[in-house]
Design a protein around this motif. Sequence first.
Motif, mmCIF file in Angstrom:
data_model
loop_
_atom_site.group_PDB
_atom_site.id
_atom_site.type_symbol
_atom_site.label_atom_id
_atom_site.label_comp_id
_atom_site.label_asym_id
_atom_site.label_seq_id
_atom_site.Cartn_x
_atom_site.Cartn_y
_atom_site.Cartn_z
ATOM 1 N N TRP A 24 79.592 11.865 47.635
ATOM 2 C CA TRP A 24 78.079 11.634 46.865
ATOM 3 C C TRP A 24 77.134 12.633 46.689
ATOM 4 O O TRP A 24 76.695 13.210 45.598
ATOM 5 N N PHE A 25 76.945 13.074 47.866
ATOM 6 C CA PHE A 25 75.981 14.246 48.138
ATOM 7 C C PHE A 25 76.612 15.471 47.070
ATOM 8 O O PHE A 25 75.726 16.234 46.586
ATOM 9 N N ILE A 92 69.741 10.349 50.192
ATOM 10 C CA ILE A 92 69.826 8.866 50.662
ATOM 11 C C ILE A 92 71.157 8.195 50.612
ATOM 12 O O ILE A 92 71.748 8.680 49.697
ATOM 13 N N CYS A 97 70.528 3.573 47.654
ATOM 14 C CA CYS A 97 69.917 3.968 46.730
ATOM 15 C C CYS A 97 69.411 2.629 45.820
ATOM 16 O O CYS A 97 69.903 1.745 45.656
ATOM 17 N N GLY A 98 68.388 3.143 45.097
ATOM 18 C CA GLY A 98 67.756 2.204 43.964
ATOM 19 C C GLY A 98 66.714 1.117 44.812
ATOM 20 O O GLY A 98 66.480 0.380 43.982
ATOM 21 N N LEU A 101 63.675 4.217 48.504
ATOM 22 C CA LEU A 101 63.508 4.973 49.625
ATOM 23 C C LEU A 101 63.366 6.463 49.689
ATOM 24 O O LEU A 101 62.682 6.820 50.399
ATOM 25 N N ALA A 102 63.767 6.905 48.508
ATOM 26 C CA ALA A 102 63.493 8.260 48.218
ATOM 27 C C ALA A 102 61.812 8.648 48.042
ATOM 28 O O ALA A 102 61.288 9.481 48.353
ATOM 29 N N GLY A 103 61.386 7.671 47.415
ATOM 30 C CA GLY A 103 60.011 7.446 46.913
ATOM 31 C C GLY A 103 59.386 7.481 48.361
ATOM 32 O O GLY A 103 58.218 8.289 48.508
ATOM 33 N N HIS A 135 62.860 12.349 38.304
ATOM 34 C CA HIS A 135 61.837 11.227 37.850
ATOM 35 C C HIS A 135 61.114 10.893 39.053
ATOM 36 O O HIS A 135 59.711 10.754 38.910
ATOM 37 N N ILE A 136 61.906 10.891 40.257
ATOM 38 C CA ILE A 136 60.988 10.624 41.466
ATOM 39 C C ILE A 136 60.233 11.602 41.710
ATOM 40 O O ILE A 136 59.043 11.093 42.424
HETATM 41 C C1 LIG Z 1 68.343 11.185 43.992
HETATM 42 C C2 LIG Z 1 68.197 10.149 45.226
HETATM 43 C C3 LIG Z 1 67.434 10.848 46.374
HETATM 44 C C4 LIG Z 1 67.258 9.023 44.782
HETATM 45 O O1 LIG Z 1 67.258 8.054 45.770
HETATM 46 P P1 LIG Z 1 66.678 6.587 45.559
HETATM 47 O O2 LIG Z 1 66.395 5.938 47.105
HETATM 48 O O3 LIG Z 1 67.687 5.959 44.776
HETATM 49 O O4 LIG Z 1 65.643 6.461 44.735
HETATM 50 P P2 LIG Z 1 64.327 5.632 44.666
HETATM 51 O O5 LIG Z 1 65.092 4.298 44.632
HETATM 52 O O6 LIG Z 1 63.024 5.966 45.473
HETATM 53 O O7 LIG Z 1 63.856 5.766 42.818
HETATM 54 C C5 LIG Z 1 65.000 5.765 41.989
HETATM 55 C C6 LIG Z 1 64.249 5.786 40.465
HETATM 56 O O8 LIG Z 1 65.225 6.400 39.583
HETATM 57 C C7 LIG Z 1 65.179 5.420 38.601
HETATM 58 N N1 LIG Z 1 66.388 5.476 38.024
HETATM 59 C C8 LIG Z 1 67.591 4.858 38.279
HETATM 60 N N2 LIG Z 1 68.757 5.111 37.596
HETATM 61 C C9 LIG Z 1 68.248 6.063 36.989
HETATM 62 C C10 LIG Z 1 68.643 6.862 35.765
HETATM 63 N N3 LIG Z 1 70.091 6.850 35.433
HETATM 64 N N4 LIG Z 1 68.167 7.704 35.025
HETATM 65 C C11 LIG Z 1 66.613 8.029 35.407
HETATM 66 N N5 LIG Z 1 66.308 7.095 36.369
HETATM 67 C C12 LIG Z 1 66.877 6.558 36.964
HETATM 68 C C13 LIG Z 1 64.804 4.065 39.230
HETATM 69 O O9 LIG Z 1 64.496 3.356 38.231
HETATM 70 C C14 LIG Z 1 63.869 4.469 40.071
HETATM 71 O O10 LIG Z 1 62.670 4.711 39.395
HETATM 72 P P3 LIG Z 1 61.282 3.780 39.391
HETATM 73 O O11 LIG Z 1 60.678 3.862 40.852
HETATM 74 O O12 LIG Z 1 60.184 4.465 38.646
HETATM 75 O O13 LIG Z 1 61.946 2.323 39.168
HETATM 76 C C15 LIG Z 1 69.735 9.531 45.457
HETATM 77 O O14 LIG Z 1 70.381 9.278 44.397
HETATM 78 C C16 LIG Z 1 70.327 10.827 46.300
HETATM 79 O O15 LIG Z 1 70.306 11.030 47.496
HETATM 80 N N6 LIG Z 1 71.241 11.601 45.682
HETATM 81 C C17 LIG Z 1 72.046 12.534 46.194
HETATM 82 C C18 LIG Z 1 71.280 13.648 46.846
HETATM 83 C C19 LIG Z 1 70.244 14.178 45.947
HETATM 84 O O16 LIG Z 1 70.399 14.228 44.558
HETATM 85 N N7 LIG Z 1 68.988 14.743 46.380
HETATM 86 C C20 LIG Z 1 67.896 15.201 45.726
HETATM 87 C C21 LIG Z 1 68.103 16.715 45.618
HETATM 88 S S1 LIG Z 1 66.810 17.339 44.528
#
Ligand SMILES: CC(C)(COP(=O)(O)OP(=O)(O)OC[C@H]1O[C@@H](n2cnc3c(N)ncnc32)[C@H](O)[C@@H]1OP(=O)(O)O)[C@@H](O)C(=O)NCCC(=O)NCCS
Length: 169
Positions: A24-25, A92, A97-98, A101-103, A135-136
């Motif tokens: 995933w990562f 995360i 996810c979703g 938690l990232a926020g 977006h986050i």
């Molecule tokens: C990116 C990542 C950190 C997000 O973590 P998360 O805990 O799921 O994020 P959150 O739940 O806080 O927020 C998700 C947001 O994305 C939105 N979202 C979900 N699917 C989406 C999509 N396909 N396109 C755009 N936005 C999307 C959600 O609606 C939410 O936004 P909202 O708060 O306005 O409703 C996680 O997917 C991750 O760890 N990815 C792998 C590692 C990575 O990418 N790290 C970041 C490197 S810069």
Amino acid sequence: MKLRTLRPGDADALLAFELANRAWFESKVEARPPGFYSGAGVAHHIADCLAKYEVGTMHPCLLVDDDDSILGRTNLRDIDAASQRAEIGYRIAQHACGRGLAGLALRHMLAQAYSRWQLASVEAYVTVNNPISAHILAKQGFQLVGLEPAHAEVAGQRLDCHHYRHLRV
Ligand SMILES: CC(C)(COP(=O)(O)OP(=O)(O)OC[C@H]1O[C@@H](n2cnc3c(N)ncnc32)[C@H](O)[C@@H]1OP(=O)(O)O)[C@@H](O)C(=O)NCCC(=O)NCCS
């Protein structure tokens, strides 16, 4: 759930977290070196993070559930007292996810950056293939600074990154 600083005793749980979410990562961010994925590799990684924490150049945190199981990680790295800047990273667990938690992690680290580390700004780099992460960042008040060509290599592809910056208010 809560955010807390990484500890030496986290090695076994951190290795399990990183292994469970490796594919995933690695689909979203740069892969870790293969040597990372062993007891010794993670112990070395934690020691390195905590040595940097000691001298104030890194703040490594875990996002943990009520039973202390690891749900995610977030780090302030390259903390530079002179320029009052650092870079943030976060990841995360796929199953968690979703849920916002990232926020949560970003808000916690921004508060640490400005109160504890007395920074003026926090930088972030996100590949052009990671719109959820972009977006986050935007939702937490990061502003787009520009595009860094070929800044990251993800899944064997060299990718441009959006550079974001959050300013202390
Ligand atoms: C990116 C990542 C950190 C997000 O973590 P998360 O805990 O799921 O994020 P959150 O739940 O806080 O927020 C998700 C947001 O994305 C939105 N979202 C979900 N699917 C989406 C999509 N396909 N396109 C755009 N936005 C999307 C959600 O609606 C939410 O936004 P909202 O708060 O306005 O409703 C996680 O997917 C991750 O760890 N990815 C792998 C590692 C990575 O990418 N790290 C970041 C490197 S810069």
